[in-house]
Design an enzyme around this catalytic site. Structure first.
Site, PDB file in Angstrom:
ATOM      1  N   TYR A  19       0.663  -1.146  -0.096  1.00 31.19           N
ATOM      2  CA  TYR A  19       0.065   0.051   0.102  1.00 31.19           C
ATOM      3  C   TYR A  19       0.911   1.431  -0.196  1.00 31.19           C
ATOM      4  O   TYR A  19       0.419   2.285  -0.213  1.00 31.19           O
ATOM      5  CB  TYR A  19      -0.960   0.107   1.197  1.00 31.19           C
ATOM      6  CG  TYR A  19      -2.103  -0.358   0.935  1.00 31.19           C
ATOM      7  CD1 TYR A  19      -2.313  -1.881   0.826  1.00 31.19           C
ATOM      8  CD2 TYR A  19      -3.376   0.032   1.195  1.00 31.19           C
ATOM      9  CE1 TYR A  19      -3.501  -2.575   0.710  1.00 31.19           C
ATOM     10  CE2 TYR A  19      -4.643  -0.394   1.018  1.00 31.19           C
ATOM     11  CZ  TYR A  19      -4.785  -1.692   0.698  1.00 31.19           C
ATOM     12  OH  TYR A  19      -5.872  -2.376   0.865  1.00 31.19           O
TER      13      TYR A  19
ATOM     14  N   LYS B 136       2.648 -15.019   3.123  1.00 29.30           N
ATOM     15  CA  LYS B 136       2.889 -15.963   1.961  1.00 29.30           C
ATOM     16  C   LYS B 136       4.271 -16.277   2.031  1.00 29.30           C
ATOM     17  O   LYS B 136       5.053 -15.896   0.987  1.00 29.30           O
ATOM     18  CB  LYS B 136       2.458 -14.970   0.584  1.00 29.30           C
ATOM     19  CG  LYS B 136       2.335 -15.857  -0.524  1.00 29.30           C
ATOM     20  CD  LYS B 136       1.320 -16.906  -0.664  1.00 29.30           C
ATOM     21  CE  LYS B 136       1.460 -17.926  -2.018  1.00 29.30           C
ATOM     22  NZ  LYS B 136       0.659 -19.057  -2.020  1.00 29.30           N
TER      23      LYS B 136
ATOM     24  N   ASP C 231      -3.386 -17.990   1.153  1.00 32.90           N
ATOM     25  CA  ASP C 231      -4.499 -18.627   0.299  1.00 32.90           C
ATOM     26  C   ASP C 231      -5.076 -19.760   1.167  1.00 32.90           C
ATOM     27  O   ASP C 231      -6.261 -19.965   0.981  1.00 32.90           O
ATOM     28  CB  ASP C 231      -3.862 -19.489  -0.860  1.00 32.90           C
ATOM     29  CG  ASP C 231      -2.624 -20.007  -0.754  1.00 32.90           C
ATOM     30  OD1 ASP C 231      -1.827 -20.318   0.508  1.00 32.90           O
ATOM     31  OD2 ASP C 231      -1.858 -20.736  -1.532  1.00 32.90           O
TER      32      ASP C 231
ATOM     33  N   ASP D 201      -6.757  -6.790   4.008  1.00 35.08           N
ATOM     34  CA  ASP D 201      -7.772  -5.987   3.342  1.00 35.08           C
ATOM     35  C   ASP D 201      -8.607  -7.236   2.669  1.00 35.08           C
ATOM     36  O   ASP D 201      -9.837  -6.891   2.897  1.00 35.08           O
ATOM     37  CB  ASP D 201      -7.090  -5.190   2.441  1.00 35.08           C
ATOM     38  CG  ASP D 201      -8.227  -4.414   1.449  1.00 35.08           C
ATOM     39  OD1 ASP D 201      -9.316  -3.952   2.041  1.00 35.08           O
ATOM     40  OD2 ASP D 201      -8.236  -4.412   0.021  1.00 35.08           O
TER      41      ASP D 201
ATOM     42  N   ASP E 106     -12.674  -8.473   4.344  1.00 32.57           N
ATOM     43  CA  ASP E 106     -13.794  -8.483   3.488  1.00 32.57           C
ATOM     44  C   ASP E 106     -14.646  -9.999   3.261  1.00 32.57           C
ATOM     45  O   ASP E 106     -15.658  -9.952   3.565  1.00 32.57           O
ATOM     46  CB  ASP E 106     -13.746  -8.007   1.829  1.00 32.57           C
ATOM     47  CG  ASP E 106     -14.040  -6.595   1.818  1.00 32.57           C
ATOM     48  OD1 ASP E 106     -13.700  -5.779   2.611  1.00 32.57           O
ATOM     49  OD2 ASP E 106     -14.431  -6.026   0.566  1.00 32.57           O
TER      50      ASP E 106
END
Ligand code: IPM
Ligand code: MG
Length: 354
Positions: free
Chosen positions: A142, A189, A221, A245, A249
């Site tokens: 970001y 990751k 994942d 983020d 959601d």
């Protein structure tokens, strides 16, 4: 007590939902004998329209001088054509960075009254779901450099983390896990990304200081899949800005609606930035049908984390629960047999139950 709160309603549904949260905070102030002063400022597209930039220095200074900041939502199609450097979202990112609120708390619980809105099979959510997603908020891809090649045919976004950034976030996660169910899942990751390997090493190093916390490490994942398959396994999840983020959601879908989800963003002191996790919902703006509960519940987090008013925070959470018990629903969480209400009415109902 006296507290000074800057409000940043922002764009599209932002002003509608923020007004409801302010109404509820005012009801709390009346009931408990506090004085809250509200200073409304512009952020995002509203600020671009007024001042040409999505966040002015004056607004940032006002936020840094307040006890807490309550935000609605920013962005939308009206500003799709503006240069990337002055997009509405840039204002929000600059605000998070400027307030140094690096720890973003995104709680995910299923209100039992809304179980009909949860898309998962009942047997998957038969155990209580109470997850705290702790998202790093001022680093990662970001805030890295990004550029486009001269021929416009390739692009780069840099992802960067320092051990210090991981450590200060992880410590909050460990402390939270200690006060909750003692479980911390670190999501990365590390099988691909160097930033994630640093992330994992840092968390592993710290874990020695928190023997009472059971730490697990999960690739992002797999974490995305596990959230759907077995959400009850999670207590505190710590992760980077981008993964957080996305996973938050996803957790909102489990909870039934993005409109229900509050968040708190904290730095090293008590000053915080409070916002629902959803966006500005341009398609329903101005119709008084948005769900204000995510913003109202962010107000509860504001009372809890910035003002230390735990009873008052619980009063808001109880009032929301009561309104749901009584069958009132905005359109996003509506199911047969319930009473459909608009944004303003939902705010009135909660405020009346404080
Ligand atoms: C969020 C939002 C923001 C983010 C956008 C609006 C920049 O999606 O708060 O989750 O990506 O952080
Ligand atoms: Mg998001």
């Amino acid at each position: 007590m006296q507290a000074h709160i800057v409000t940043l309603p922002g764009d599209y549904i932002g002003p509608e939902i923020t007004a409801q949260a302010v109404k509820v905070l005012e009801a709390v102030a009346n009931k408990y004998g506090h004085t809250f002063t509200f200073d409304e400022r512009k952020l995002g597209g509203a600020s671009i329209d007024a001042y040409g930039v999505p966040l002015t220095d004056e607004t940032l200074d006002a936020c840094n001088a307040a006890d807490a900041v309550l935000m609605g939502s920013v962005g939308g199609p009206k500003w799709d054509g503006v240069a990337p450097a002055v997009r509405p979202e840039k204002g929000l990112l600059a605000l998070r960075k400027g307030m140094q609120v690096f720890a973003n708390l995104r709680p995910c619980t299923i209100h039992p009254q809304l179980s009909a809105a949860c898309p998962l099979r009942p047997d998957i959510v038969s155990q209580p779901i109470d997850i705290m997603i702790l998202r790093e908020l001022t680093g990662d891809i970001y805030f890295g450099k990004r550029w486009r090649a001269e021929d416009r045919l390739s692009a780069t976004d840099e992802m960067a983390y320092s051990a210090m950034e991981v450590e200060r976030l992880a410590r909050i996660g460990f402390e939270m896990a200690k006060k909750r169910r003692g479980k911390l899942c670190s999501v990365d990751k590390a099988n691909v990304l160097e930033c994630s390997r640093l992330w994992r090493e840092t968390v592993q190093r710290l874990s020695a200081e928190y023997p009472e916390v059971e730490v697990t490490y999960m690739y992002v994942d797999n974490a995305a899949m596990q959230l759907i398959l077995r959400p009850a396994q999670f207590d505190v999840m710590i992760t980077g800005n981008l993964f957080g983020d996305i996973l938050s959601d996803e957790s909102a879908a489990i909870a039934g609606s993005l409109g229900m989800m509050p968040s708190a963003s904290l730095g090293s002191g008590t000053r915080g930035l409070y916002e629902p996790i959803h966006g500005s919902a341009p398609d329903i703006a101005g119709q008084d049908i948005a769900n204000p509960l995510g913003t109202i519940l962010s107000g509860a987090l504001l009372l809890r984390h910035s003002l230390g008013l735990e009873d008052e925070a619980k009063a808001i959470e109880r009032a929301v629960s009561q309104v749901l018990d009584e069958g009132y629903r905005t359109a996003d969480i509506f199911s047969a047999g319930c009473t459909k209400v608009g944004c303003t009415q939902m705010g009135d109902l909660v405020a009346a139950r404080i």
